[in-house]
Design an enzyme around this catalytic site. Sequence first.
Site, PDB file in Angstrom:
ATOM      1  N   ASN A  14      17.901  76.846  64.607  1.00  0.00           N
ATOM      2  CA  ASN A  14      18.423  76.526  63.278  1.00  0.00           C
ATOM      3  C   ASN A  14      17.537  75.443  62.665  1.00  0.00           C
ATOM      4  OD1 ASN A  14      19.899  75.745  61.069  1.00  0.00           O
ATOM      5  ND2 ASN A  14      21.612  74.883  62.222  1.00  0.00           N
ATOM      6  N   TRP A  15      16.725  75.849  61.692  1.00  0.00           N
ATOM      7  CA  TRP A  15      15.773  74.901  61.094  1.00  0.00           C
ATOM      8  C   TRP A  15      16.441  73.993  60.055  1.00  0.00           C
ATOM      9  CZ3 TRP A  15      10.794  78.361  60.019  1.00  0.00           C
ATOM     10  CH2 TRP A  15      10.265  78.757  61.255  1.00  0.00           C
ATOM     11  N   LYS A  16      17.694  74.216  59.786  1.00  0.00           N
ATOM     12  CA  LYS A  16      18.447  73.401  58.814  1.00  0.00           C
ATOM     13  C   LYS A  16      17.654  73.248  57.506  1.00  0.00           C
ATOM     14  CE  LYS A  16      20.732  71.152  62.617  1.00  0.00           C
ATOM     15  NZ  LYS A  16      21.669  70.139  63.044  1.00  0.00           N
ATOM     16  N   HIS A 100      29.108  76.665  60.743  1.00  0.00           N
ATOM     17  CA  HIS A 100      28.411  75.546  61.395  1.00  0.00           C
ATOM     18  C   HIS A 100      29.164  74.257  61.077  1.00  0.00           C
ATOM     19  CE1 HIS A 100      25.322  72.588  62.330  1.00  0.00           C
ATOM     20  NE2 HIS A 100      24.762  73.526  63.080  1.00  0.00           N
ATOM     21  N   GLU A 102      28.190  71.417  60.254  1.00  0.00           N
ATOM     22  CA  GLU A 102      27.726  70.708  59.058  1.00  0.00           C
ATOM     23  C   GLU A 102      28.321  71.337  57.801  1.00  0.00           C
ATOM     24  OE1 GLU A 102      23.536  70.791  60.002  1.00  0.00           O
ATOM     25  OE2 GLU A 102      23.914  69.384  61.629  1.00  0.00           O
ATOM     26  N   GLU A 172      29.775  74.526  69.668  1.00  0.00           N
ATOM     27  CA  GLU A 172      28.956  73.383  69.285  1.00  0.00           C
ATOM     28  C   GLU A 172      29.851  72.159  69.122  1.00  0.00           C
ATOM     29  OE1 GLU A 172      24.955  74.526  67.616  1.00  0.00           O
ATOM     30  OE2 GLU A 172      26.289  74.417  65.915  1.00  0.00           O
ATOM     31  N   GLY A 178      22.816  66.995  66.863  1.00  0.00           N
ATOM     32  CA  GLY A 178      21.869  66.076  66.242  1.00  0.00           C
ATOM     33  C   GLY A 178      22.030  64.632  66.702  1.00  0.00           C
ATOM     34  N   SER A 218      22.186  69.288  70.846  1.00  0.00           N
ATOM     35  CA  SER A 218      21.116  68.543  71.512  1.00  0.00           C
ATOM     36  C   SER A 218      20.560  69.250  72.739  1.00  0.00           C
ATOM     37  CB  SER A 218      21.590  67.122  71.857  1.00  0.00           C
ATOM     38  OG  SER A 218      21.933  66.430  70.669  1.00  0.00           O
ATOM     39  N   GLY A 239      18.961  73.052  67.246  1.00  0.00           N
ATOM     40  CA  GLY A 239      18.572  72.460  65.968  1.00  0.00           C
ATOM     41  C   GLY A 239      17.218  71.779  66.098  1.00  0.00           C
ATOM     42  N   GLY A 240      17.253  70.455  66.314  1.00  0.00           N
ATOM     43  CA  GLY A 240      16.040  69.626  66.323  1.00  0.00           C
ATOM     44  C   GLY A 240      14.890  70.197  67.147  1.00  0.00           C
TER      45      GLY A 240
HETATM   46  C1  PEP Z   1      22.610  72.831  65.429  1.00  0.00           C
HETATM   47  O1  PEP Z   1      22.097  72.591  64.360  1.00  0.00           O
HETATM   48  O2  PEP Z   1      23.349  73.818  65.522  1.00  0.00           O
HETATM   49  C2  PEP Z   1      22.306  71.965  66.564  1.00  0.00           C
HETATM   50  C3  PEP Z   1      22.862  72.243  67.719  1.00  0.00           C
HETATM   51  O3  PEP Z   1      21.457  70.907  66.358  1.00  0.00           O
HETATM   52  P1  PEP Z   1      20.775  69.968  67.505  1.00  0.00           P
HETATM   53  O4  PEP Z   1      20.179  70.887  68.539  1.00  0.00           O
HETATM   54  O5  PEP Z   1      19.753  69.182  66.787  1.00  0.00           O
HETATM   55  O6  PEP Z   1      21.873  69.135  68.097  1.00  0.00           O
END
Ligand code: PEP
Length: 263
Positions: A14-16, A100, A102, A172, A178, A218, A239-240
């Site tokens: 997920n490049w957000k 999600h 967010e 999640e 994040g 993470s 994500g990251g």
């Molecule tokens: C996400 O955006 O779904 C996510 C899990 O981010 P991260 O890996 O950065 O925690």
Amino acid sequence: MTNKRPHPPLVAGNWKMHLSSEEAARLASQTAKGALDAPGAELVLIPPFTLLHAVKRVVSDTPVQLGAQNMHWEDKGAYTGEVSALMVKDAGCRYVVLGHSERRHLFGETDAAVNKKTKAALRHGLTPIFCLGETLEERDTGRTFERLGSQFAAGLEGLDVGSVAKVVLAYEPVWAIGTGKTASPQQAQEVHGFLRRSLSERYGKPAADCAIILYGGSVKPDNAFSLFREKDIDGFLVGGASLEAASFLQIAKEALRAHKEKR
Ligand code: PEP
């Protein structure tokens, strides 16, 4: 419903709200090239809407799949700023992330909206990656399973067994997204086991067995192996660490290594 457990890993990045079109094309190209060294893992790139076409151009002749980060439940209409399942599909997506944390926490997305989006995605042949997870406060006050149970029931409300079998679930924990804090493999497995049991109770064991349940929060190359080794973890929503091809691909390789041990 033919998928046998343990599933080969599904790893989605997920490049957000990151990257220019040039950066996106470069990252997609590095990821697609590196994916040749991770055969057996399904890799999905989930860029912002504006980058879907640029990424599609790069991955179209590769096994790397494309996903969108969100969509509206209506097919078209006066919904300024929104995109529909038809548009997402037209852009080349097979997957779409729905619910999600967010979107739920920053943009007020409700369980009812997630349910409508899930139905619309399935109606148009997209695979929803349906996210659910508890906040730190809910975990600390012993309400993790209550929260997950209500998101699960409301998000999948009205779907028959055949439709539920096409949904990818993504656990999640909000406190892990994040933040650099990952759920321990035991904490993640406890929830994944709960979700699989919930699927079995509601939709039957075959549906539960073929369901793909991802973990997100993470995930990094150094925790992917121990997480994927858990019985009910079938892949990751990243994500990251998906913003660098090397770390994203290493996560897929660690998951493949753990998958071999599970078989
Ligand atoms: C996400 O955006 O779904 C996510 C899990 O981010 P991260 O890996 O950065 O925690």
